[in-house]
Design a protein around this motif. Structure first.
Motif, PDB file in Angstrom:
ATOM      1  N   CYS A   8     -18.693  22.559  60.874  1.00 57.87           N
ATOM      2  CA  CYS A   8     -19.655  21.489  60.616  1.00 57.87           C
ATOM      3  C   CYS A   8     -21.053  22.055  60.387  1.00 57.87           C
ATOM      4  N   ARG A   9     -21.419  23.115  61.117  1.00 59.56           N
ATOM      5  CA  ARG A   9     -22.720  23.719  60.910  1.00 59.56           C
ATOM      6  C   ARG A   9     -22.830  24.290  59.497  1.00 59.56           C
ATOM      7  N   ARG A  10     -21.747  24.911  59.017  1.00 55.71           N
ATOM      8  CA  ARG A  10     -21.759  25.442  57.656  1.00 55.71           C
ATOM      9  C   ARG A  10     -21.857  24.326  56.618  1.00 55.71           C
ATOM     10  N   LEU A  11     -21.080  23.246  56.852  1.00 59.27           N
ATOM     11  CA  LEU A  11     -21.108  22.151  55.888  1.00 59.27           C
ATOM     12  C   LEU A  11     -22.489  21.525  55.823  1.00 59.27           C
ATOM     13  N   ALA A  12     -23.153  21.442  56.966  1.00 49.94           N
ATOM     14  CA  ALA A  12     -24.501  20.875  56.980  1.00 49.94           C
ATOM     15  C   ALA A  12     -25.493  21.785  56.271  1.00 49.94           C
ATOM     16  N   ASP A  13     -25.252  23.079  56.292  1.00 51.77           N
ATOM     17  CA  ASP A  13     -26.162  24.022  55.639  1.00 51.77           C
ATOM     18  C   ASP A  13     -26.003  23.999  54.133  1.00 51.77           C
ATOM     19  N   TRP A  14     -24.776  23.622  53.693  1.00 50.21           N
ATOM     20  CA  TRP A  14     -24.565  23.600  52.244  1.00 50.21           C
ATOM     21  C   TRP A  14     -25.145  22.324  51.644  1.00 50.21           C
ATOM     22  N   SER A  15     -25.775  22.502  50.555  1.00 49.48           N
ATOM     23  CA  SER A  15     -26.308  21.340  49.837  1.00 49.48           C
ATOM     24  C   SER A  15     -25.417  21.116  48.635  1.00 49.48           C
ATOM     25  N   THR A  16     -24.431  20.218  48.777  1.00 44.57           N
ATOM     26  CA  THR A  16     -23.471  19.983  47.703  1.00 44.57           C
ATOM     27  C   THR A  16     -23.901  18.898  46.754  1.00 44.57           C
ATOM     28  N   GLY A  17     -24.787  18.050  47.238  1.00 44.19           N
ATOM     29  CA  GLY A  17     -25.180  16.933  46.393  1.00 44.19           C
ATOM     30  C   GLY A  17     -24.112  15.890  46.279  1.00 44.19           C
ATOM     31  N   ASP A  18     -23.096  15.943  47.018  1.00 41.05           N
ATOM     32  CA  ASP A  18     -21.984  14.992  46.953  1.00 41.05           C
ATOM     33  C   ASP A  18     -21.602  14.635  48.370  1.00 41.05           C
TER      34      ASP A  18
ATOM     35  N   HIS B  23     -24.893  17.878  64.006  1.00 42.89           N
ATOM     36  CA  HIS B  23     -25.152  18.536  62.725  1.00 42.89           C
ATOM     37  C   HIS B  23     -25.515  17.547  61.622  1.00 42.89           C
ATOM     38  N   GLY B  24     -25.636  16.262  61.944  1.00 49.65           N
ATOM     39  CA  GLY B  24     -26.076  15.259  60.979  1.00 49.65           C
ATOM     40  C   GLY B  24     -25.076  14.998  59.887  1.00 49.65           C
ATOM     41  N   LEU B  25     -23.819  14.961  60.169  1.00 49.13           N
ATOM     42  CA  LEU B  25     -22.776  14.729  59.176  1.00 49.13           C
ATOM     43  C   LEU B  25     -22.185  13.347  59.368  1.00 49.13           C
ATOM     44  N   ALA B  26     -21.865  12.713  58.230  1.00 48.46           N
ATOM     45  CA  ALA B  26     -21.210  11.409  58.292  1.00 48.46           C
ATOM     46  C   ALA B  26     -19.772  11.593  58.743  1.00 48.46           C
ATOM     47  N   PRO B  27     -19.223  10.674  59.557  1.00 50.01           N
ATOM     48  CA  PRO B  27     -17.860  10.836  60.056  1.00 50.01           C
ATOM     49  C   PRO B  27     -16.822  10.928  58.951  1.00 50.01           C
ATOM     50  N   GLU B  28     -17.027  10.213  57.815  1.00 54.20           N
ATOM     51  CA  GLU B  28     -16.003  10.218  56.777  1.00 54.20           C
ATOM     52  C   GLU B  28     -15.904  11.554  56.059  1.00 54.20           C
ATOM     53  N   ARG B  29     -16.842  12.436  56.273  1.00 55.85           N
ATOM     54  CA  ARG B  29     -16.780  13.750  55.646  1.00 55.85           C
ATOM     55  C   ARG B  29     -15.893  14.747  56.435  1.00 55.85           C
ATOM     56  N   LEU B  30     -15.411  14.349  57.584  1.00 58.32           N
ATOM     57  CA  LEU B  30     -14.546  15.218  58.402  1.00 58.32           C
ATOM     58  C   LEU B  30     -13.110  14.717  58.341  1.00 58.32           C
ATOM     59  N   VAL B  31     -12.204  15.638  58.097  1.00 53.93           N
ATOM     60  CA  VAL B  31     -10.765  15.348  58.088  1.00 53.93           C
ATOM     61  C   VAL B  31     -10.112  16.218  59.166  1.00 53.93           C
ATOM     62  N   VAL B  32      -9.442  15.566  60.100  1.00 52.93           N
ATOM     63  CA  VAL B  32      -8.729  16.268  61.174  1.00 52.93           C
ATOM     64  C   VAL B  32      -7.267  16.396  60.762  1.00 52.93           C
ATOM     65  N   GLU B  33      -6.803  17.643  60.675  1.00 55.06           N
ATOM     66  CA  GLU B  33      -5.423  17.893  60.243  1.00 55.06           C
ATOM     67  C   GLU B  33      -4.527  18.127  61.470  1.00 55.06           C
ATOM     68  N   VAL B  34      -3.371  17.475  61.430  1.00 52.60           N
ATOM     69  CA  VAL B  34      -2.366  17.641  62.479  1.00 52.60           C
ATOM     70  C   VAL B  34      -1.073  18.075  61.808  1.00 52.60           C
ATOM     71  N   ALA B  35      -0.487  19.178  62.298  1.00 50.69           N
ATOM     72  CA  ALA B  35       0.738  19.696  61.686  1.00 50.69           C
ATOM     73  C   ALA B  35       1.883  18.735  61.950  1.00 50.69           C
ATOM     74  N   GLU B  36       2.627  18.383  60.886  1.00 52.44           N
ATOM     75  CA  GLU B  36       3.717  17.406  61.001  1.00 52.44           C
ATOM     76  C   GLU B  36       4.814  17.841  61.967  1.00 52.44           C
ATOM     77  N   PRO B  37       5.212  19.141  62.056  1.00 55.03           N
ATOM     78  CA  PRO B  37       6.276  19.498  63.007  1.00 55.03           C
ATOM     79  C   PRO B  37       5.920  19.196  64.461  1.00 55.03           C
ATOM     80  N   TRP B  38       4.620  19.189  64.830  1.00 55.00           N
ATOM     81  CA  TRP B  38       4.216  18.898  66.207  1.00 55.00           C
ATOM     82  C   TRP B  38       4.213  17.404  66.505  1.00 55.00           C
ATOM     83  N   VAL B  39       4.099  16.603  65.466  1.00 53.59           N
ATOM     84  CA  VAL B  39       4.000  15.159  65.681  1.00 53.59           C
ATOM     85  C   VAL B  39       5.271  14.607  66.290  1.00 53.59           C
ATOM     86  N   ALA B  40       6.416  15.164  65.899  1.00 49.48           N
ATOM     87  CA  ALA B  40       7.699  14.627  66.351  1.00 49.48           C
ATOM     88  C   ALA B  40       7.890  14.730  67.859  1.00 49.48           C
TER      89      ALA B  40
END
Length: 899
Positions: free
Chosen positions: A716-726, A756-773
Motif C-alpha cells: 500500500c505504501r508503494r501504491l500510494a507513492d505511485w502517481s498513476t492518474g487512474d 496510506h490514503g488509499l480508497a478501499p476499492e483499490r485493494l483486492v484481497v486474494e484467497v487461494a481456492e484450495p484453502w477455501v474448501a
C-alpha cells in the motif's frame, strides 16, 4: 590399666620354670630315698607331698590376662567345679603320702584317703570340659567304670587267688581299681583326647594308679625301695595334672563378646575347652565286652582247674553280672530314648517336607528316582507310582532334557563341589499332563553315608515366569494399541540387522490431525482413533513385519522387504490411513507423512531411525499423505528447511524481505489495470527465496499473519507513492486463510488503507481456492466483512481445488483468477477449452471479473481472449519486477495512453 607386655612374658616364664623345678626337686628327693640317704617313708612323704602341694597351688592360680594390641585377652577362665575337685584330689594325694610316716601300722586311714582321692578325682573328671555333659551320661560312665574294674578284678581273682594274709589288700585294690576304671572310661569320652583337660585327667589316673599299688605295699608292710619307686609315677602324674591345669595361663584364643555366665544354669566355660561336649551314642561304648569276656574265660579256666568257686569269687561274679545287667538296662533305656528322639525328629522332618513349597527327589547315579517327598501330590499331582523307578530325564520336556543332563553330569564330575548347588531350568509334566516351568537345584550328597545319592529340590516358578512375561510385555508393549513400543522396536531393529544381513527397511509414520480430534471430540475419541490406526497398520503387514507405536501420533513399521517393496507398503498404508474413521457418533479423518530408510543405510540402529525420521519430516514439509525415501539430499533439504525456519523469524527486522510486483493487463489493449504484490526473501547467503518455499515455512513457524501484514503495508505504501492518474488501478495481495479468519482482520486492513490514503476499492484481497474448501462458512463471513468496507476480494487459483464451481455462488468475491492449469490444456481435445468457456461464462453471469493467470505464450493469450477472459497475467504479458521498474513500466504505459 593393662599390664605391660614384659610382665606377661615374665609370668609365662615363671610358670614354665615351675613346671620343671618342683617336679625335678621331688624326683631328686625320691632318688635320695632310693639311695638310702633318706628313709623311704620320709622320701615319699616329702617328694609326693611337695608335688601335691605344688599341683594344688598351680591348679588354684588365677587366669592371666595379656594384651595382643587390640585389648585385654584373658588367657583362661576358671571352671570352678573341675578345678576345685582336682585340687582337692591333689591335696588328698599329699595327705596319703604323709600318713605312712605318721601312722606306719594302720591300713584303714591310708585306704580311706585313697578312696577320698579316687572319689574327688572321678568327680573332677566328670565335670571336665569336653567330657560328660549330662547326668545320665555321667551315671552310665560310672557303671562302665565299675563294671570294668569288677570284671578285671574277677578275672584276676580267679586266675590267682590271694592268700588270707593278702586279703587285707583287697579293699584298697578294689577302691583304687574302680576309681581308675571310672576315670579311664570318662577320659575316653573327653574331646579332644590330646587337649589340656584330657592331660589333666590322665595325670590324675597315673597318680591314683600309683597310689593304689603303693597302698597295697603299705597295707602289706612293704615300705622299702618299691614304695619310693612308686612315688616317681605319682609325682609325674601330679606334674601332668598341674601342667594340664596351668595350660589355661598360656595364650588362649580371644573369647567371644558375650560375657560368661549370662546364660542361666550354664556351665562356666573351661580354659581348656576346644569343642563342646556332645552326648555320645548310647551303643557306642563296648568297654565291658572285653573285660567281661576275660572274666568268662577266667571262670571257665578256674572251673576246669579248681572245680569250685569260693565266696569271694561268687560275690565278684554276681557283682560283675549285676553291673552288666544294669549297664544293659541303661543302654536299653538310652536306646529307647534315642529311638523316641529319632521318631520325633522324623515326624518333624516329614511335616516340614510335606508342607514345603519344593518337591524333593532323591536320585541314584543313573538318575533313577528312588524317593520323592510327600509334597509331590499336592504341588504337582504326581503319585509315587508315576515317579519312583523312572529316570529323572523322563519327567523333563524334551527341549530341556539336554541342558539338564549337562548340568547333572557336571555335578557328578565334581565341578560344583565347592560352589553353590547347580541350577536347572526345565519344564516338568505334572500329573495332569501340563508342562510346568520349574527351577531345580541339584546337590551331590553321595559322600554322606545316610544319603549316598543326588538330592534334587524342584520349585514351581510358573507364576514367577508369568509375571516376568507380563513385566516384559509392559516393558516392551504400547499399552494403548498393543503394538511394540520404541524400546522393543530398537531391539528388533538390532536383531533384524544381525539376522538379515542388514536387509530390510524402516517406515516411520506421522499422523496429522490427531490434536484437532482431541480438541474437538475429546481424548477418548483420539485414543480410539489410535487403536484403529494400529489395527489398520497390522492388517497390511506380514508375519515377519514388526508394527510399533513410537509415542503420541507416531508409528513405525520394521519390514524385511527391500526399499521398493517397502515403498509400495508405505503407499498402501497412506491410502488405508486416509480412509474415514467411523466412530460412534462421529466420523473423523487423518492425514499421514511416511519416511522410509533402508537398514543398510545406517551404521547402527539409531542412525537408521534418524534417517527414517528425517524422511518423515521431509514428507511433512512437502505436504500431506506423502512418502519420502531417505537419501543424502533429503537430509540436506531438511537442514536447509530448519535453518530457514530459524532465520525467517528475524528476516523482517534484518530488512531481508522485499516486494516484487506483477501487472495485470487488459487483454484487448494490453494496458495495466492492476498489480499483484509478491513477497521475496533476499537471503544474505542463499540468495532469493521464492514464496513457494518461504510461505510454507512462515505457516509452519506461525508468522504467516505477520508476513501478510508486512506485505499489505509495504504494498500500500508503494501504491500510494505511485502517481498513476487512474483511481481504478488496483493492488492485490495474497492473504493466508488463518490471517483472513483472525479476529479484527478487516479493521487492520482498513487502518492500513487509511494510513496510506488509499480508497478501499483499490485493494483486492486474494484467497487461494484450495484453502477455501476447508471452512467455507468462515471464509464467507470474513469476505463479507471486507466487502462491507469496500474492499474487493478475489478467488485465486480457481480450478486447482475440488468442487470449484460450487463455491462461486456462496463466496462474496469480485474477481476470479483462473489457475494456469486451465489455460495450459491442449487445444485439440474439446475438454480443455470447453471447461474454460464454462467457467468464464459462469463468472460473467455472476458479475465477476475474470483474470487468466500463468499466460506464458501468445497462444495462451489468444486462448484466454477467445474464451472471454477480460484480464490476463503472466510472463508473456509482464514479469514480476521491483517497485522501481514497475513504476517505470506504469509511466511508460501512462505516456502511451496519453498519446
Amino acid at each position: 590399666m593393662a599390664p605391660p607386655f614384659h610382665e606377661h612374658i615374665r609370668t609365662r616364664t615363671a610358670v614354665r620354670a615351675a613346671h620343671f623345678v618342683v617336679p625335678a626337686a621331688a624326683v631328686l628327693v625320691l632318688l635320695a630315698g632310693l639311695g638310702g640317704l633318706i628313709a623311704p617313708r620320709v622320701a615319699v612323704a616329702v617328694g609326693v607331698g611337695m608335688s601335691a602341694l605344688w599341683a594344688a597351688a598351680m591348679l588354684g592360680l588365677p587366669a592371666v590376662t595379656h594384651h595382643d594390641g587390640r585389648g585385654p585377652v584373658p588367657a583362661g577362665v576358671h571352671d570352678r567345679r573341675a578345678v576345685g575337685l582336682l585340687t582337692a584330689a591333689a591335696l588328698s594325694a599329699g595327705v596319703w603320702a604323709v600318713l605312712p610316716l605318721v601312722a606306719p601300722s594302720t591300713s584303714l586311714p591310708v585306704t580311706a584317703v585313697l578312696a577320698l582321692a579316687g572319689v574327688l578325682g572321678v568327680a573332677g573328671a566328670m565335670v571336665l570340659p569336653g567330657g560328660a555333659a549330662t547326668w545320665p551320661v555321667r551315671f552310665r560312665r560310672v557303671f562302665d567304670g565299675v563294671g570294668l574294674g569288677i570284671s578285671l578284678g574277677f578275672a584276676a581273682w580267679l586266675v590267682r587267688p590271694v592268700s588270707a594274709a593278702e586279703m587285707v589288700a583287697l579293699p584298697p585294690t578294689l577302691v583304687g581299681a574302680t576309681a581308675v576304671s571310672i576315670m579311664i572310661v570318662v577320659l575316653l569320652g573327653v574331646r579332644p583326647h590330646d587337649g589340656p583337660a584330657a592331660r589333666c585327667g590322665w595325670g590324675v589316673v597315673v597318680t591314683l594308679a600309683a597310689l593304689t599299688v603303693a597302698t597295697n605295699l603299705v597295707v602289706l608292710g612293704h615300705a622299702g625301695a618299691a614304695l619310693v619307686t612308686l612315688g616317681v609315677p605319682a609325682v609325674v602324674g601330679l606334674a601332668v595334672t598341674a601342667a594340664g591345669g596351668a595350660h589355661r595361663t598360656v595364650g588362649q584364643a580371644r573369647p567371644s563378646a558375650e560375657p560368661p555366665g549370662e546364660t542361666p544354669g550354664a556351665i562356666p566355660s573351661a580354659p581348656w575347652r576346644d569343642v563342646r561336649a556332645t552326648e555320645p551314642n548310647p551303643a557306642g561304648y563296648p568297654l565291658l565286652t572285653i573285660p567281661a569276656g576275660l572274666g568268662l574265660l577266667a571262670a571257665v579256666y578256674h572251673w576246669i582247674v579248681v572245680g569250685s568257686f569260693d565266696t569271694t569269687a561268687v560275690a565278684l561274679g554276681f557283682a560283675m553280672v549285676g553291673t552288666l545287667v544294669m549297664r544293659e538296662l541303661l543302654a536299653v533305656s538310652d536306646i529307647r530314648r534315642y529311638a523316641g528322639r529319632l521318631r520325633t525328629n522324623e515326624a518333624h522332618f516329614r511335616s516340614l517336607v510335606a508342607g514345603a513349597t519344593d518337591l524333593t527327589l532323591v536320585l541314584d547315579e543313573r538318575l533313577t528316582i528312588d524317593w520323592q517327598s510327600p509334597a509331590s501330590a499336592r504341588l504337582f499331582g504326581l503319585a509315587d507310582a508315576q515317579v519312583l523307578g523312572r529316570n529323572f530325564r523322563d519327567l523333563l520336556h524334551p527341549d530341556d532334557a539336554a541342558n539338564a543332563q549337562a548340568v547333572i553330569e557336571a555335578v557328578l564330575s565334581g565341578d560344583h563341589a565347592d560352589g553353590p548347588p547347580a541350577l536347572i531350568n526345565a519344564r516338568i509334566r505334572d500329573g495332569n499332563g501340563v508342562w510346568r516351568d520349574t527351577e531345580s537345584t541339584v546337590s551331590d550328597q553321595r559322600g554322606v553315608p545316610e544319603v549316598a545319592a543326588l538330592v534334587v529340590h524342584v520349585r514351581d516358578v510358573g507364576e514367577r515366569r508369568q509375571l516376568e512375561r507380563a513385566l516384559h510385555m509392559l516393558h516392551c508393549t504400547d499399552q494403548l494399541t498393543g503394538l511394540a513400543n520404541h524400546r522393543a522396536l530398537m531391539r528388533d531393529l538390532l536383531a533384524y540387522r544381525r539376522r538379515a544381513g542388514q536387509q530390510g527397511s524402516l517406515l516411520v509414520i506421522g499422523l496429522h490431525g490427531l490434536a484437532d480430534i482431541n480438541k474437538a471430540h475429546g481424548r477418548d475419541v483420539g485414543d480410539t482413533v489410535l487403536i484403529e490406526v494400529g489395527s489398520r497398520i497390522r492388517s497390511l503387514l506380514g508375519a515377519e513385519d514388526v508394527p510399533a507405536r513410537l509415542g503420541g501420533d507416531e508409528f513405525a513399521v520394521l519390514t524385511a522387504d527391500g526399499a521398493v517393496l517397502a515403498y509400495a507398503l508405505a503407499t498402501r498404508l497412506v491410502t488405508l490411513l486416509m480412509e474415514p474413521y467411523h466412530l460412534p457418533g462421529v466420523i473423523v479423518e487423518l492425514h499421514t507423512s511416511v519416511g522410509l530408510a533402508e537398514l543398510s543405510g545406517g551404521s547402527d540402529s539409531d542412525e537408521v531411525m534418524r534417517h527414517a525420521d528425517l524422511a518423515r519430516s521431509r514428507a511433512r514439509q512437502l505436504g500431506r499423505d506423502r512418502v519420502e525415501w531417505y537419501d543424502t539430499d533429503v537430509e540436506i533439504k531438511l537442514h536447509r528447511r530448519m535453518d530457514l525456519e530459524h532465520q525467517l523469524l528475524n528476516a523482517a527486522d534484518n530488512r531481508e524481505l522485499d516486494l516484487v510486483f506483477q501487472p495485470v493487463v487488459n487483454l484487448r489493449d494490453k494496458t495495466p489495470v492492476g498489480i499483484e504484490a509478491l513477497v521475496r526473501w533476499r537471503h544474505p547467503t542463499l540468495g532469493t527465496i521464492l514464496p513457494g518455499e518461504m510461505l510454507p515455512i512462515a505457516r509452519a513457524v506461525g508468522i504467516a499473519g505477520e508476513l501478510d501484514e508486512w506485505v499489505l503495508d509495504a504494498a500500500c505504501r508503494r501504491l500510494a507513492d505511485w502517481s498513476t492518474g487512474d483511481d481504478g488501478f488496483w493492488l492485490s495481495v495474497n492473504v493466508a486463510p488463518r490471517e483472513l479468519l483472525a479476529t479484527g482482520f478487516p479493521d487492520r486492513v482498513a487502518a492500513v488503507l487509511a494510513r496510506h490514503g488509499l480508497a478501499p476499492e483499490r485493494l483486492v484481497v486474494e484467497v487461494a481456492e484450495p484453502w477455501v474448501a476447508e471452512d467455507v462458512p468462515a471464509v464467507v463471513a470474513a469476505l463479507a466483512a471486507l466487502r462491507k468496507l469496500g474492499i474487493r476480494a478475489a478467488l485465486d487459483d480457481f480450478g486447482a481445488g475440488q468442487a470449484s464451481l460450487s463455491h462461486l455462488r456462496r463466496l462474496p468475491v469480485d474477481m476470479l483468477k483462473l489457475d494456469r492449469t486451465l489455460m495450459n490444456a491442449p487445444t485439440e481435445p474439446i475438454v480443455g477449452p470447453a471447461v474454460v468457456e464454462v467457467v468464464v461464462s459462469l463468472g460473467r453471469r455472476l458479475g465477476l471479473e475474470i483474470v487468466a493467470k500463468g499466460l506464458e505464450t501468445e497462444e495462451e493469450i489468444d486462448r484466454a481472449r477467445a474464451a472471454g477472459c477480460l484480464y490476463g497475467q503472466g510472463f508473456a504479458l509482464a514479469r514480476p519486477a521491483p517497485a522501481e521498474r514497475i513504476e517505470a513500466y506504469l509511466d511508460t504505459h501512462r505516456s502511451e495512453r496519453s498519446h
